[in-house]
Design a protein around this motif. Structure first.
Motif, PDB file in Angstrom:
ATOM      1  N   GLU A  57      49.819  77.478  87.609  1.00 23.66           N
ATOM      2  CA  GLU A  57      48.459  77.995  87.793  1.00 23.66           C
ATOM      3  C   GLU A  57      48.352  78.775  89.104  1.00 23.66           C
ATOM      4  N   ALA A  58      49.014  78.270  90.167  1.00 22.89           N
ATOM      5  CA  ALA A  58      48.984  78.993  91.434  1.00 22.89           C
ATOM      6  C   ALA A  58      49.679  80.343  91.316  1.00 22.89           C
TER       7      ALA A  58
ATOM      8  N   PRO B  58      53.916  85.079  82.563  1.00 24.06           N
ATOM      9  CA  PRO B  58      54.786  83.977  82.132  1.00 24.06           C
ATOM     10  C   PRO B  58      56.246  84.176  82.527  1.00 24.06           C
ATOM     11  N   LEU B  59      56.774  85.385  82.362  1.00 18.74           N
ATOM     12  CA  LEU B  59      58.180  85.622  82.698  1.00 18.74           C
ATOM     13  C   LEU B  59      58.409  85.523  84.198  1.00 18.74           C
ATOM     14  N   ARG B  60      57.498  86.088  84.981  1.00 12.68           N
ATOM     15  CA  ARG B  60      57.614  85.989  86.436  1.00 12.68           C
ATOM     16  C   ARG B  60      57.489  84.546  86.893  1.00 12.68           C
ATOM     17  N   THR B  61      56.613  83.783  86.266  1.00 14.58           N
ATOM     18  CA  THR B  61      56.486  82.360  86.609  1.00 14.58           C
ATOM     19  C   THR B  61      57.778  81.621  86.304  1.00 14.58           C
ATOM     20  N   LEU B  62      58.393  81.940  85.180  1.00 12.10           N
ATOM     21  CA  LEU B  62      59.657  81.292  84.824  1.00 12.10           C
ATOM     22  C   LEU B  62      60.738  81.606  85.853  1.00 12.10           C
ATOM     23  N   LEU B  63      60.859  82.868  86.219  1.00  8.35           N
ATOM     24  CA  LEU B  63      61.933  83.277  87.126  1.00  8.35           C
ATOM     25  C   LEU B  63      61.688  82.832  88.564  1.00  8.35           C
ATOM     26  N   SER B  64      60.432  82.869  89.022  1.00 13.30           N
ATOM     27  CA  SER B  64      60.144  82.618  90.429  1.00 13.30           C
ATOM     28  C   SER B  64      59.717  81.184  90.728  1.00 13.30           C
ATOM     29  N   VAL B  65      59.234  80.452  89.725  1.00 11.90           N
ATOM     30  CA  VAL B  65      58.717  79.108  89.965  1.00 11.90           C
ATOM     31  C   VAL B  65      59.553  78.045  89.267  1.00 11.90           C
ATOM     32  N   ILE B  66      59.771  78.218  87.974  1.00 11.30           N
ATOM     33  CA  ILE B  66      60.425  77.176  87.180  1.00 11.30           C
ATOM     34  C   ILE B  66      61.932  77.120  87.445  1.00 11.30           C
ATOM     35  N   VAL B  67      62.593  78.257  87.317  1.00 15.88           N
ATOM     36  CA  VAL B  67      64.062  78.275  87.430  1.00 15.88           C
ATOM     37  C   VAL B  67      64.554  77.783  88.792  1.00 15.88           C
TER      38      VAL B  67
END
Length: 343
Positions: A236-237, A245-254
């Motif tokens: 959410e942040a 979604p893709l940027r969140t995956l690459l920058s936050v999740i991975v």
């Protein structure tokens, strides 16, 4: 018994038990390594020592003679057999050859030869050349690396979708995906081979590589479970900052899921590296494209008379997976432990 002493005794007993378990697990690997360094003569010789050795020899009057363990005068001496006989033989002491020939009563055939430590490192060089190891190593590494890359990319995307997105039928789809774990590969072998044969992929690497880019249930499950342990507040942040979604995956999740990704990478790399049946089915007519496992099996059939060559080839084949696990075992264990957390 005082509590401190009782704890020490329990710790000592547990240490001994664990040491025995580890020794039992490592004993086949140690036996394989020792056999790979033995000569063909030592392997076929009765009462040969466990360590790689060669029969000891001694040069006497310009000729080489084998050394045996001879019982003389209540002790066992290492003597060179220079005169063979049925009931008595002549021996020379390698440490005191000037004493001349020593007559010994008995059959020399019942004596055990003397051995000296001599590992045959040339076995590895012979196997390297006989099996065309560089070509097989390149094929195996290429298949394992490309397949692992495809698996990690596809499973990360699918696991992220099941962990973060809500869509109709998500639960049944995930259940159906997990159910494929229980489907034996032999059930789908014939239809899969038929499809690949019709599109002309048999005899190429494509049947080994393309399916890896469509994920697999086991790796998706591991990654999805780990992704669910990452707080949604971080997504959410990132969304507030304008990340998709893709940027969140690459920058936050991975970045936070490296332990699980490392575990999945290691799992799939080792599985692909050790896979024998699939390359055998699709590459049986293309020895130039076969990986180490298929080439090593053919090599074993040619050199069954020399187990040292077979074990040397096996040791070189398992070296890469063992080194990878030794380097990434901490991340591997962390990833496996974390994927079982329910959130």
């Amino acid at each position: 018994m005082p509590p401190l002493a009782a704890r020490r005794v329990r710790a000592a007993i547990l240490t001994i038990i664990m040491f025995g378990v580890v020794a039992a697990f490592l004993s086949p690997l140690v036996q394989m390594a020792l056999t790979s360094l033995k000569s063909e003569r030592q392997i076929s010789q009765a009462y040969a020592p466990v360590l790689p050795s060669d029969p000891r020899a001694f040069t006497y009057q310009g000729r080489r003679y084998d050394v045996y363990e001879v019982p003389i005068g209540g002790e066992v001496r290492e003597l060179a057999l220079v005169q063979k006989g049925r009931t008595q033989s002549g021996f020379v002491d390698p440490d005191r050859p000037q004493d001349g020939v020593i007559t010994w009563e008995g059959s020399w055939r019942a004596l055990r030869p003397s051995w000296t430590l001599a590992p045959q490192w040339s076995n590895y060089a012979d196997v390297w050349n006989l099996i065309d190891f560089p070509r097989l190593l390149f094929n195996t590494a290429a298949i394992a690396l490309i397949g692992t890359l495809g698996t990690v990319l596809s499973c990360t995307l699918v696991g992220y979708g099941f962990a973060r997105f809500r869509f109709p039928g998500r639960g049944p789809l995930f259940t159906l995906l997990i159910a494929t774990i229980f489907l034996p590969a032999t059930v789908t072998l014939i239809p899969t081979y038929t499809v690949f044969a019709r599109i002309g992929w048999v005899g190429t690497w494509l049947p080994l590589l393309v399916p890896a880019f469509f994920a697999n249930a086991y790796s998706v499950f591991l990654l999805r479970q780990y992704f669910m342990t990452i707080p949604r507040e971080m997504d959410e942040a990132a969304a507030i900052d304008g990340a998709g979604p893709l940027r969140t995956l690459l920058s936050v999740i991975v970045p936070q899921a490296w332990p699980a990704i490392s575990a999945v990478t290691l799992f799939n790399f080792v599985y692909t590296w050790n896979d024998y049946f699939t390359p055998l089915v699709y590459l049986s007519g293309r020895p130039d494209l076969q990986p180490l496992q298929v080439g090593l099996a053919a090599f074993n059939g040619l050199y069954t008379h020399n187990p040292a060559y077979i074990q040397a080839g096996t040791m070189m084949t398992i070296a890469v997976p063992v080194l990878l696990f030794a380097c990434f075992q901490r991340a591997f264990v962390r990833g496996i432990m974390s994927t079982g957390v329910d959130k």
